[in-house]
Motif scaffolding. Structure first.
Motif, PDB file in Angstrom:
ATOM      1  N   THR A 286       0.823  -1.212   0.000  1.00 19.79           N
ATOM      2  CA  THR A 286       0.000   0.000   0.000  1.00 19.79           C
ATOM      3  C   THR A 286       0.853   1.256   0.000  1.00 19.79           C
ATOM      4  O   THR A 286       1.837   1.350   0.745  1.00 19.79           O
ATOM      5  CB  THR A 286      -0.932   0.004   1.213  1.00 19.79           C
ATOM      6  OG1 THR A 286      -1.784  -1.141   1.166  1.00 19.79           O
ATOM      7  CG2 THR A 286      -1.782   1.260   1.242  1.00 19.79           C
ATOM      8  N   LYS A 313      -3.022  -0.400  -3.728  1.00 19.17           N
ATOM      9  CA  LYS A 313      -3.988   0.366  -2.937  1.00 19.17           C
ATOM     10  C   LYS A 313      -3.282   1.645  -2.475  1.00 19.17           C
ATOM     11  O   LYS A 313      -2.107   1.627  -2.108  1.00 19.17           O
ATOM     12  CB  LYS A 313      -4.448  -0.448  -1.742  1.00 19.17           C
ATOM     13  CG  LYS A 313      -5.506   0.231  -0.879  1.00 19.17           C
ATOM     14  CD  LYS A 313      -5.865  -0.618   0.336  1.00 19.17           C
ATOM     15  CE  LYS A 313      -6.632  -1.852  -0.059  1.00 19.17           C
ATOM     16  NZ  LYS A 313      -7.092  -2.610   1.116  1.00 19.17           N
ATOM     17  N   PRO A 326      -9.113   1.935  -3.867  1.00 18.08           N
ATOM     18  CA  PRO A 326      -8.859   0.527  -4.185  1.00 18.08           C
ATOM     19  C   PRO A 326      -7.908   0.374  -5.371  1.00 18.08           C
ATOM     20  O   PRO A 326      -7.660   1.323  -6.123  1.00 18.08           O
ATOM     21  CB  PRO A 326     -10.256  -0.008  -4.517  1.00 18.08           C
ATOM     22  CG  PRO A 326     -10.981   1.184  -5.056  1.00 18.08           C
ATOM     23  CD  PRO A 326     -10.466   2.362  -4.277  1.00 18.08           C
ATOM     24  N   GLU A 327      -7.380  -0.824  -5.527  1.00 16.67           N
ATOM     25  CA  GLU A 327      -6.551  -1.130  -6.690  1.00 16.67           C
ATOM     26  C   GLU A 327      -7.342  -0.861  -7.965  1.00 16.67           C
ATOM     27  O   GLU A 327      -8.551  -1.133  -8.033  1.00 16.67           O
ATOM     28  CB  GLU A 327      -6.101  -2.589  -6.650  1.00 16.67           C
ATOM     29  CG  GLU A 327      -5.218  -2.923  -5.458  1.00 16.67           C
ATOM     30  CD  GLU A 327      -4.898  -4.404  -5.388  1.00 16.67           C
ATOM     31  OE1 GLU A 327      -5.273  -5.132  -6.316  1.00 16.67           O
ATOM     32  OE2 GLU A 327      -4.266  -4.837  -4.398  1.00 16.67           O
TER      33      GLU A 327
END
Length: 572
Positions: A286, A313, A326-327
Motif C-alpha cells: 500500500t 492500494k 482501491p486497486e
C-alpha cells in the motif's frame, strides 16, 4: 531597495511606467474560512481571509445566551477541549484552512469541591464552588485530583455516590440536563508520589501543574496535544525522551516521584500542494500519502498512480480520517490539484441536518462530515473516520443527507441498493464506510430501529444480497436466487419454512420481506438438475410404497376384524 517584511509607499503624480522586481523566496499564502453554527460567533485576530503561511492567528469564541461552545475543528481535526483557554485558541496557518465552530444548547454543571484537592470538567480546572457550562449531548468527563496527603473521600452526582476509576475519572454520558457534582477529600497516610507535568508554548498537557499525586503502585495518564500549526517536538520523563501513543503517556505502577515535560514546534509552511516528488513510491504494498499538513494533492500524483501504480492500494491519511483508494481505482480531478480536506460539524447544510436529527431523537451524539467534492472518487473508495474513544466498540449508524428533499437517507451499498448501514467502531474509535461521492455524511449513535436478515446459499448457486442484511423498521428487501448452469433450486426456506414455488426453478425472486418488524433468515440450496429429478422420482416411488403398505395394513385389519366377528358367532 525594500527589505523583506517592510513596506514602501509612493505617490503617482503623472503617468509613468513602473517595474517592480521581487527577489528571494516566493511567499505562500493560505486562505481562512470560518464556519459557525447558530448560537454564537467567532472573531479572528488579526482580521483577514488570506494570510502568509506561518502566520499565528487567535480565535475568540463568544456564545449567545443559553448556548455554549460544543466543538472546534480545523481542517477536520477536532481540537481537544483542554486546548481552549479563556474562550481563546491560537494556531499557525500554513495552508488553506477551514475552521468549523459549533455551539449547542447549554446545561449548567454546579460543582462543590471540598478542601484537599481540585477537579476538572472536560479539561477546565475547578475548585471550591463554581458552575461550568456544557453542551447538550456531549460527555462530561470529570477528573478528580487530590492534593498531596489527601485522597478522594466521595464523589456524588445529583446526590448519588458514584465510583471513579483508578485514575480518579468519571464520565457522565450525553448530558441532557444540568447536574450537581459534589467532591470531598480526606487526609491519607497511604504512600503517595507526585508527578510534575509541564508543557512549552504551542500545545497543552493535561492534567498539568506541580501537584499530580498518585498512590503507590497505581497509574496516571497525561494527554498531550499540539495546537493547530504545531506538532509535538519532544516528550521527556525524568529528563529522558519517551514515545507516546494516541497523544497519551501513562505512568504505570508508580513507586517514585516523576516529571513529564512536552515541547512543541511550528510546522513548516508547505508548498501549494503535494507533488509526486513528495511521495515515497519505493514502498512495497500500500502507498500511503500524508495529508495531515497539506490536503491539496497535485493532479500529476493522480496521473502517476493511474499509469505506474494502478495495481496498488493508495491511502491518503490525515490525523482523523483516511481515504482508501482501491486497486485500479482512478481518481477524477478537473483542476491542477484535488483537495482531500473534510469539514466536521460544519458546512452549509449542517443546521438543516442538525434539525432533522433533533426531530427524530433529542440529545443524540453525531458527527456530520462534509466533503466539497473537488475530487470524484472511484467505486469502492473507503472513508475511515475517527469518531473518538467514547465510541470504542459501539455501533455507529451511517446516513446521507439528501439536500434536494431535505431528508436523511440510507447509503447505497456495493450492489447499488439503499440500505441501513450500522458499523461497529474499532476499539480505538474508528469507523469505515464505503464512500459514494456524497456531500454530507452523518455518523451517529443508532438513530432508528433496524433488524437483521441472514441470507445464505449452498454450493451450486447464489443469493443476492448475501450475508447479514440490515433493514430499518418498516423497510423492505428483495432477494434474487439464481442457480448455476446445470443446477436448480432444491430448497428455499424463510425462517425455516419451505417456499414451494421456488423448487426446481433456475432462478427465483423473493419479495415478501415487507414492513419488516423482526429478524429473519433466508437460505437457498441447490442440486444438479438430474439429481433433483432423481430425488423427485425416488420421492414418488417412496410415496407409492407408503400407499401400498397402508392398503396392506388396512386389508389385514379388515380380515382380522372379520375373523373375530365369525369366531364370536360360532362360539355363541
Amino acid at each position: 531597495e525594500v527589505g523583506a517584511g517592510n513596506e514602501y509607499t509612493f505617490t503617482v503624480g503623472e503617468t509613468n511606467n513602473f517595474e517592480i522586481i521581487t527577489e528571494g523566496a516566493s511567499i505562500v499564502y493560505a486562505s481562512l474560512e470560518v464556519v459557525v453554527s447558530e448560537g454564537g460567533n467567532v472573531s479572528v485576530s488579526p482580521e483577514g481571509s488570506t494570510y502568509p503561511a506561518g502566520t499565528s492567528l487567535e480565535l475568540t469564541f463568544a456564545a449567545s445566551a443559553s448556548y455554549t461552545l460544543a466543538s472546534v475543528t480545523i481542517n477536520g481535526v477536532e481540537i481537544a477541549p483542554g486546548q481552549i483557554s479563556g474562550n481563546k485558541y491560537s494556531f499557525i496557518i500554513n495552508s488553506d484552512t477551514v475552521v468549523t465552530v459549533v455551539y449547542k444548547k447549554s446545561y449548567t454543571i454546579t460543582t462543590t469541591v471540598g478542601v484537599g484537592g481540585k477537579i476538572s470538567i472536560n479539561g477546565e480546572t475547578v475548585s471550591g464552588s463554581s458552575t461550568v457550562k456544557v453542551a447538550e449531548g456531549t460527555d462530561v468527563v470529570l477528573v478528580v485530583t487530590p492534593n498531596l496527603g489527601y485522597k478522594v473521600a466521595s464523589v456524588r452526582i445529583d446526590n448519588i455516590t458514584v465510583a471513579v476509576n483508578e485514575e480518579s475519572s468519571y464520565t457522565i454520558p450525553s448530558v441532557s440536563s444540568g447536574a450537581k457534582i459534589q467532591v470531598s477529600f480526606e487526609a491519607t497516610t497511604e504512600t503517595q508520589y507526585n508527578i510534575v507535568a509541564t508543557a512549552g508554548p504551542g500545545g497543552t498537557i493535561s492534567p498539568s501543574g506541580n501537584t499530580n499525586p498518585v498512590e503507590s503502585g497505581k497509574s496516571k495518564s497525561f494527554e498531550i496535544y499540539p495546537n493547530s500549526g504545531y506538532e509535538i517536538d519532544t516528550v521527556t520523563v525524568d529528563g529522558n525522551a519517551v514515545a507516546i501513543s494516541n497523544n497519551k503517556y501513562t505512568f504505570s505502577g508508580v513507586i517514585s516521584n516523576h516529571t513529564i515535560h512536552a515541547t512543541f514546534k511550528a510546522v513548516s509552511p508547505t508548498s501549494d500542494f503535494i507533488e509526486p516528488e513528495d511521495i515515497d513510491w519505493a514502498t512495497t504494498g500500500t502507498i500511503t500519502i500524508d495529508i495531515s499538513k497539506q490536503t491539496k494533492v497535485s493532479a500529476e500524483v493522480f496521473q502517476k498512480i493511474k499509469t505506474d501504480y494502478s495495481d496498488r492500494k493508495v491511502v491518503f491519511e490525515s490525523g482523523s480520517y483516511k481515504w482508501i483508494i482501491p486497486e485500479s481505482g482512478e481518481i477524477t480531478c478537473s483542476s491542477a490539484a484535488g483537495d482531500f480536506a473534510i469539514t466536521v460539524n460544519g458546512g452549509s447544510n449542517y443546521n438543516n441536518i442538525a434539525s432533522l436529527i433533533n426531530m427524530k431523537v433529542e440529545s443524540l451524539n453525531y458527527k456530520v462530515v462534509t466533503y466539497g467534492r473537488s475530487i470524484i472518487f472511484p467505486k469502492g473508495t473507503e472513508l475511515v473516520f475517527y469518531m473518538g474513544g467514547d465510541y470504542s466498540n459501539k455501533p455507529v449508524q451511517h446516513l446521507i443527507y439528501n439536500g434536494a428533499e431535505n431528508k436523511l437517507v440510507n447509503p447505497i451499498n456495493s450492489s447499488g441498493v439503499s440500505e441501513v448501514s450500522v458499523q461497529t467502531a474499532t476499539s480505538d474509535g474508528w469507523v469505515t464506510v464505503i464512500y459514494n461521492n456524497d456531500s454530507d455524511i452523518i455518523f451517529s449513535e443508532e438513530l432508528q430501529g433496524y433488524y437483521k436478515i441472514a441470507a445464505s446459499a449452498s454450493a451450486g448457486g447464489t443469493i443476492n444480497p448475501a450475508g447479514n442484511q440490515t433493514i430499518e423498521t418498516g423497510g423492505e428487501i428483495v432477494f434474487e436466487i439464481k442457480a448455476n448452469e446445470g443446477y436448480v433450486i432444491s430448497s428455499l426456506k424463510v425462517d425455516g419454512v419451505e417456499v414451494s414455488d421456488a423448487l426446481g426453478q433456475t432462478s427465483y425472486t423473493y419479495s415478501a420481506f415487507k414492513n419488516v418488524s423482526q429478524d429473519h433468515t433466508i437460505s437457498a440450496e441447490f442440486l444438479m438438475q438430474e439429481d433433483y429429478e432423481q430425488s423427485l422420482e425416488n420421492g414418488g416411488k417412496n410415496s407409492a410404497l407408503i400407499v401400498s403398505l397402508i392398503i396392506v395394513f388396512l386389508a389385514l385389519a379388515c380380515a382380522a376384524t372379520l375373523f373375530i366377528v365369525k369366531w364370536r358367532q360360532e362360539k355363541y
